[in-house]
Design a protein around this motif. Structure first.
Motif, PDB file in Angstrom:
ATOM      1  N   SER A  50      42.851   5.140  -9.656  1.00 21.54           N
ATOM      2  CA  SER A  50      41.655   4.380  -9.088  1.00 21.54           C
ATOM      3  C   SER A  50      41.787   3.045  -8.927  1.00 21.54           C
ATOM      4  O   SER A  50      40.898   2.289  -8.829  1.00 21.54           O
ATOM      5  CB  SER A  50      40.536   4.632 -10.317  1.00 21.54           C
ATOM      6  N   GLU A  51      43.222   2.632  -8.820  1.00 18.26           N
ATOM      7  CA  GLU A  51      43.632   1.415  -8.591  1.00 18.26           C
ATOM      8  C   GLU A  51      43.084   0.956  -7.081  1.00 18.26           C
ATOM      9  O   GLU A  51      42.963   1.807  -6.163  1.00 18.26           O
ATOM     10  CB  GLU A  51      45.081   1.297  -8.490  1.00 18.26           C
ATOM     11  N   GLU A  52      42.318  -0.174  -7.011  1.00 16.97           N
ATOM     12  CA  GLU A  52      41.616  -0.701  -5.747  1.00 16.97           C
ATOM     13  C   GLU A  52      42.513  -1.706  -5.076  1.00 16.97           C
ATOM     14  O   GLU A  52      43.276  -2.305  -5.883  1.00 16.97           O
ATOM     15  CB  GLU A  52      40.357  -1.363  -6.099  1.00 16.97           C
ATOM     16  N   GLU A  56      43.410  -5.943   3.296  1.00 14.46           N
ATOM     17  CA  GLU A  56      44.531  -6.594   4.144  1.00 14.46           C
ATOM     18  C   GLU A  56      46.081  -5.795   3.466  1.00 14.46           C
ATOM     19  O   GLU A  56      46.767  -5.223   4.160  1.00 14.46           O
ATOM     20  CB  GLU A  56      44.837  -8.105   3.572  1.00 14.46           C
ATOM     21  N   ALA A  57      45.731  -5.353   2.110  1.00 17.32           N
ATOM     22  CA  ALA A  57      46.954  -4.498   1.723  1.00 17.32           C
ATOM     23  C   ALA A  57      46.899  -3.107   2.322  1.00 17.32           C
ATOM     24  O   ALA A  57      48.098  -2.634   2.590  1.00 17.32           O
ATOM     25  CB  ALA A  57      46.888  -4.435  -0.002  1.00 17.32           C
ATOM     26  N   ALA A  58      45.598  -2.555   2.398  1.00 14.25           N
ATOM     27  CA  ALA A  58      45.581  -1.178   2.881  1.00 14.25           C
ATOM     28  C   ALA A  58      46.143  -1.207   4.264  1.00 14.25           C
ATOM     29  O   ALA A  58      46.913  -0.429   4.780  1.00 14.25           O
ATOM     30  CB  ALA A  58      44.284  -0.707   2.889  1.00 14.25           C
ATOM     31  N   SER A  59      45.671  -2.208   5.043  1.00 15.30           N
ATOM     32  CA  SER A  59      46.405  -2.275   6.447  1.00 15.30           C
ATOM     33  C   SER A  59      47.992  -2.359   6.586  1.00 15.30           C
ATOM     34  O   SER A  59      48.415  -2.259   7.333  1.00 15.30           O
ATOM     35  CB  SER A  59      45.535  -3.488   7.309  1.00 15.30           C
ATOM     36  N   ARG A  60      48.390  -3.254   5.556  1.00 14.41           N
ATOM     37  CA  ARG A  60      50.043  -2.984   5.654  1.00 14.41           C
ATOM     38  C   ARG A  60      50.540  -2.003   5.230  1.00 14.41           C
ATOM     39  O   ARG A  60      51.304  -1.501   5.633  1.00 14.41           O
ATOM     40  CB  ARG A  60      50.377  -4.479   4.829  1.00 14.41           C
ATOM     41  N   LEU A  61      49.873  -1.011   4.368  1.00 14.97           N
ATOM     42  CA  LEU A  61      50.644   0.270   3.939  1.00 14.97           C
ATOM     43  C   LEU A  61      50.420   1.041   5.039  1.00 14.97           C
ATOM     44  O   LEU A  61      51.361   1.939   5.383  1.00 14.97           O
ATOM     45  CB  LEU A  61      49.689   0.786   2.656  1.00 14.97           C
ATOM     46  N   PRO A  80      35.644   6.468  -0.606  1.00 12.71           N
ATOM     47  CA  PRO A  80      34.592   5.403  -0.915  1.00 12.71           C
ATOM     48  C   PRO A  80      35.314   4.040  -0.826  1.00 12.71           C
ATOM     49  O   PRO A  80      36.451   3.673  -1.202  1.00 12.71           O
ATOM     50  CB  PRO A  80      34.298   5.688  -2.370  1.00 12.71           C
ATOM     51  N   VAL A  81      34.194   2.999  -0.187  1.00 11.78           N
ATOM     52  CA  VAL A  81      34.738   1.610  -0.249  1.00 11.78           C
ATOM     53  C   VAL A  81      33.719   0.872  -1.228  1.00 11.78           C
ATOM     54  O   VAL A  81      32.377   1.059  -0.991  1.00 11.78           O
ATOM     55  CB  VAL A  81      34.516   1.087   1.132  1.00 11.78           C
ATOM     56  N   ARG A  82      34.017  -0.062  -2.086  1.00 17.21           N
ATOM     57  CA  ARG A  82      33.338  -0.783  -2.479  1.00 17.21           C
ATOM     58  C   ARG A  82      33.314  -2.448  -2.094  1.00 17.21           C
ATOM     59  O   ARG A  82      34.331  -2.689  -1.570  1.00 17.21           O
ATOM     60  CB  ARG A  82      34.005  -1.046  -3.983  1.00 17.21           C
ATOM     61  N   ARG A  83      32.180  -2.908  -2.066  1.00 19.49           N
ATOM     62  CA  ARG A  83      31.972  -4.424  -1.639  1.00 19.49           C
ATOM     63  C   ARG A  83      31.992  -5.281  -2.489  1.00 19.49           C
ATOM     64  O   ARG A  83      31.373  -4.885  -3.608  1.00 19.49           O
ATOM     65  CB  ARG A  83      30.891  -4.304  -0.625  1.00 19.49           C
ATOM     66  N   ARG A  89      35.850  -5.855   1.386  1.00 23.64           N
ATOM     67  CA  ARG A  89      36.043  -4.375   1.286  1.00 23.64           C
ATOM     68  C   ARG A  89      37.044  -4.186  -0.099  1.00 23.64           C
ATOM     69  O   ARG A  89      38.181  -4.923   0.070  1.00 23.64           O
ATOM     70  CB  ARG A  89      36.362  -3.725   2.327  1.00 23.64           C
ATOM     71  N   ARG A  90      37.032  -3.278  -0.823  1.00 22.35           N
ATOM     72  CA  ARG A  90      37.872  -2.943  -1.593  1.00 22.35           C
ATOM     73  C   ARG A  90      37.918  -1.300  -1.644  1.00 22.35           C
ATOM     74  O   ARG A  90      37.192  -0.627  -1.804  1.00 22.35           O
ATOM     75  CB  ARG A  90      37.710  -3.130  -3.189  1.00 22.35           C
ATOM     76  N   LEU A  91      39.514  -0.786  -1.464  1.00 18.00           N
ATOM     77  CA  LEU A  91      39.658   0.641  -1.046  1.00 18.00           C
ATOM     78  C   LEU A  91      40.373   1.197  -2.406  1.00 18.00           C
ATOM     79  O   LEU A  91      41.425   0.538  -3.030  1.00 18.00           O
ATOM     80  CB  LEU A  91      40.316   0.642   0.210  1.00 18.00           C
ATOM     81  N   VAL A  92      40.298   2.485  -2.532  1.00 21.66           N
ATOM     82  CA  VAL A  92      41.077   3.242  -3.732  1.00 21.66           C
ATOM     83  C   VAL A  92      42.404   3.577  -3.003  1.00 21.66           C
ATOM     84  O   VAL A  92      42.543   4.311  -1.937  1.00 21.66           O
ATOM     85  CB  VAL A  92      40.311   4.589  -4.112  1.00 21.66           C
ATOM     86  N   LYS A  93      43.434   3.016  -3.799  1.00 22.03           N
ATOM     87  CA  LYS A  93      44.768   3.031  -3.273  1.00 22.03           C
ATOM     88  C   LYS A  93      45.268   4.603  -3.041  1.00 22.03           C
ATOM     89  O   LYS A  93      45.946   4.907  -1.867  1.00 22.03           O
ATOM     90  CB  LYS A  93      45.703   2.426  -4.182  1.00 22.03           C
ATOM     91  N   ALA A  94      44.766   5.624  -3.679  1.00 22.63           N
ATOM     92  CA  ALA A  94      45.173   6.871  -3.593  1.00 22.63           C
ATOM     93  C   ALA A  94      44.371   7.507  -2.303  1.00 22.63           C
ATOM     94  O   ALA A  94      45.061   8.411  -1.707  1.00 22.63           O
ATOM     95  CB  ALA A  94      44.432   7.776  -4.912  1.00 22.63           C
TER      96      ALA A  94
END
Length: 139
Positions: A50-52, A56-61, A80-83, A89-94
């Protein structure tokens, strides 16, 4: 004795048979190398994590722009996206890793479909027959 170019190895089957390398063989080798690279570069992430992470990090991945990632997130593609209070935005890494795996699978299937269609139609056979191995010229 048959002369070969510097880039051609004597032990390759097409050299032993005396014919040029076909385009399909080259594409298959590139495909195998790409599939191996994808397998090595995809980071492992547990499915129940459940790591968020930030957008920016998600776009690099995902190797996409932040604008495109935000569009994917707003469309619900990335789960799900948390604000935050500041609207970030905070996204679930999984979920991001799941999307990456699905995208890579789609790309791999597309390449395989394209290669099989090219083989069935014999698209590059005429070009492969027209190729002649380059020979060394002695000065």
């Amino acid at each position: 004795m048959k002369r070969v170019t510097r880039k051609t190895r004597i032990d390759e089957p097409h050299v032993q048979a005396g014919c040029p390398r076909s385009h399909a063989v080259h594409v298959r080798q590139r495909h195998d190398a790409t599939a191996a690279w994808i397998a090595q570069t995809t980071p492992a992430c547990p499915a129940n994590s459940s790591e968020e992470i930030t957008s920016e990090a998600a776009s690099r991945l995902l190797h996409v722009s932040r604008t495109h990632l935000n569009a994917l997130a707003d469309a619900g593609v990335l789960g799900p996206v948390r604000r935050t209070e500041g609207g970030h935005r905070r996204l679930v890494k999984a979920e991001v890793m799941r999307h990456l795996k699905e995208a890579q699978d789609r790309q791999l299937k597309g390449v395989q479909d394209m290669m099989s269609a090219s083989d069935e139609l014999g698209l590059y056979e005429d070009e492969a027959k027209a190729l002649r191995p380059k020979r060394f010229r002695r000065p």
